[in-house]
Design an enzyme around this catalytic site. Structure first.
Site, PDB file in Angstrom:
ATOM      1  N   LYS A  54       0.752  -1.329  -0.015  1.00  0.00           N
ATOM      2  CA  LYS A  54       0.077   0.061  -0.006  1.00  0.00           C
ATOM      3  C   LYS A  54       0.905   1.167  -0.153  1.00  0.00           C
ATOM      4  O   LYS A  54       0.600   2.223  -0.789  1.00  0.00           O
ATOM      5  CB  LYS A  54      -0.954   0.011   1.165  1.00  0.00           C
ATOM      6  CG  LYS A  54      -1.855  -0.904   1.215  1.00  0.00           C
ATOM      7  CD  LYS A  54      -2.661  -0.943   2.543  1.00  0.00           C
ATOM      8  CE  LYS A  54      -3.961  -1.817   2.579  1.00  0.00           C
ATOM      9  NZ  LYS A  54      -4.487  -1.875   3.789  1.00  0.00           N
ATOM     10  N   GLN A  98      -4.968  -1.624   9.535  1.00  0.00           N
ATOM     11  CA  GLN A  98      -4.785  -2.843   9.187  1.00  0.00           C
ATOM     12  C   GLN A  98      -5.373  -4.045   9.929  1.00  0.00           C
ATOM     13  O   GLN A  98      -5.044  -3.855  11.246  1.00  0.00           O
ATOM     14  CB  GLN A  98      -3.472  -2.947   8.812  1.00  0.00           C
ATOM     15  CG  GLN A  98      -2.987  -4.329   8.192  1.00  0.00           C
ATOM     16  CD  GLN A  98      -3.570  -4.532   6.626  1.00  0.00           C
ATOM     17  OE1 GLN A  98      -3.415  -3.489   5.838  1.00  0.00           O
ATOM     18  NE2 GLN A  98      -3.948  -5.445   6.272  1.00  0.00           N
ATOM     19  N   ASP A 121     -11.429   2.685   2.802  1.00  0.00           N
ATOM     20  CA  ASP A 121     -11.925   1.298   2.980  1.00  0.00           C
ATOM     21  C   ASP A 121     -13.335   1.066   2.559  1.00  0.00           C
ATOM     22  O   ASP A 121     -13.674   0.125   1.943  1.00  0.00           O
ATOM     23  CB  ASP A 121     -11.502   0.787   4.094  1.00  0.00           C
ATOM     24  CG  ASP A 121     -10.307  -0.156   3.979  1.00  0.00           C
ATOM     25  OD1 ASP A 121      -9.690  -0.442   2.765  1.00  0.00           O
ATOM     26  OD2 ASP A 121      -9.784  -0.437   5.143  1.00  0.00           O
TER      27      ASP A 121
END
Ligand code: NAD
Length: 302
Positions: A54, A98, A121
């Site tokens: 990422k 995460q 997200d």
């Protein structure tokens, strides 16, 4: 028939190029770039390698990337305070936590503490609701379903009036992609059926599909005779079925298989995504797209 391959690796490059160009234009005009923070708790190797990817991608497209690594024993209160700090940080447009988180932390509480306008997200209940309403309400579609829809559109597959069958009803893939495909608008307007472990005659439903989206996590679940000739088949499944030695590095790597019997299916489908190299590369790509979108919302550009 041999199906056209819909390659996520190629579509990813197209989209990342577009994002890089747009970031440079915004920087020139407004003097800012998108800011993305990734909060990593502990040192889970799979999480670390995902986070590294990422970060690499964020740098590539010109974002400011903040990596905030926290010890495995961080308290829930301290993690919530950290999220609050980034919620109030003007330079941050996207906040990622995460998963998985250690046991002492309530994952749901943490994810729900992220400002929905920085939830790139797309998992916050507010963004799930916005997705359900559709149209202009949608801010951040969740990344894997957004990637699937993007692949279908860029492959030139007609979605309006198409029979879409989604195998799987998870909150991160099945339910959101089904919801996205039934909305009015480009890349959607389809007639959608969702099938799952409670469904009778799975094969008969799949055989109706002009677009078959499979996210079950069961290797080779979809047999070639379940596929309508000429259909577009999107295989989301990533299943580790063994290990092999990489020809490139000489290291042990996982052998991955999708949920569709690819070799047989490609002789029947009109187009199909491979595993690996299909849907996989799209998730981080769409995360970058959502982070850019977040800055554009803030600047009043959309
Ligand atoms: P999940 O386990 O949360 O959900 C799987 C769904 O499939 C369930 O709703 C279940 O009802 C259905 N299902 C399972 N077995 C079935 C069967 N035999 N018949 C009918 N339905 C069945 O999984 P998920 O998180 O949605 O992920 C699904 C797959 O997609 C996994 O292989 C995962 O690794 C992969 N995945 C890939 C990406 C990516 O490439 N970026 C992202 C997310 C998930």
């Amino acid at each position: 028939m041999t199906a056209t391959l819909i390659k996520g690796t190629v579509i990813r490059e197209e989209i990342l190029e577009e994002i890089t160009k747009e970031v440079a234009e915004i920087k020139e005009k407004h003097g800012v770039v998108p800011g993305l923070v990734t909060i990593l708790v502990g040192a889970n190797p799979a999480s670390m390698s995902y986070v590294t990817l990422k970060i690499k991608t964020a740098h590539r497209v010109g974002f400011t990337e903040v990596q905030d690594s926290q010890p495995n024993d961080i308290s829930e209160a301290d993690l919530l305070a950290l999220i609050d700090k980034y919620n109030n940080d003007e330079s941050i447009n996207g906040i990622l936590v995460q998963l998985p988180l250690p046991k002492q932390i309530d994952e749901k509480k943490v994810l729900n503490a992220i400002d929905p306008d920085k939830d790139v997200d797309g998992f916050h209940p507010v963004n799930v609701g916005r997705l359900m309403i559709g149209g202009d309400e949608v801010k951040f579609p969740p990344c894997t379903p957004a990637g699937i829809q993007e692949m279908i559109v860029r492959a030139g597959v007609e979605t309006k009036g198409a029979e879409v069958v989604v195998v799987g009803r998870s909150n991160i893939v099945g339910k959101p992609i089904a919801n996205m495909m039934l909305q009015k608008g480009v890349g959607a307007n389809s007639t959608v059926t969702v099938v799952h472990t409670g469904t009778k005659n799975l094969d008969a439903h799949c055989q109706r599909a002009d677009i078959l989206i499979v996210a079950a996590g069961v290797p080779d679940l979809v047999k070639p005779e379940w596929i309508k000739p000429g259909a577009c088949v999107i295989d989301v499944g990533v299943n580790r079925v063994g290990e092999k030695i990489s020809e490139k590095t000489g290291n042990k790597i996982a052998i991955l298989k999708g949920d569709v019997d690819f070799d047989a299916a490609k002789e029947i489908a009109g187009s199909i995504t491979p595993v690996p190299g299909g849907v996989g590369p799209m998730t981080i790509t769409m995360l970058m797209a959502n982070t850019l979108k977040s800055l554009k919302f803030k600047l009043g550009m959309i």
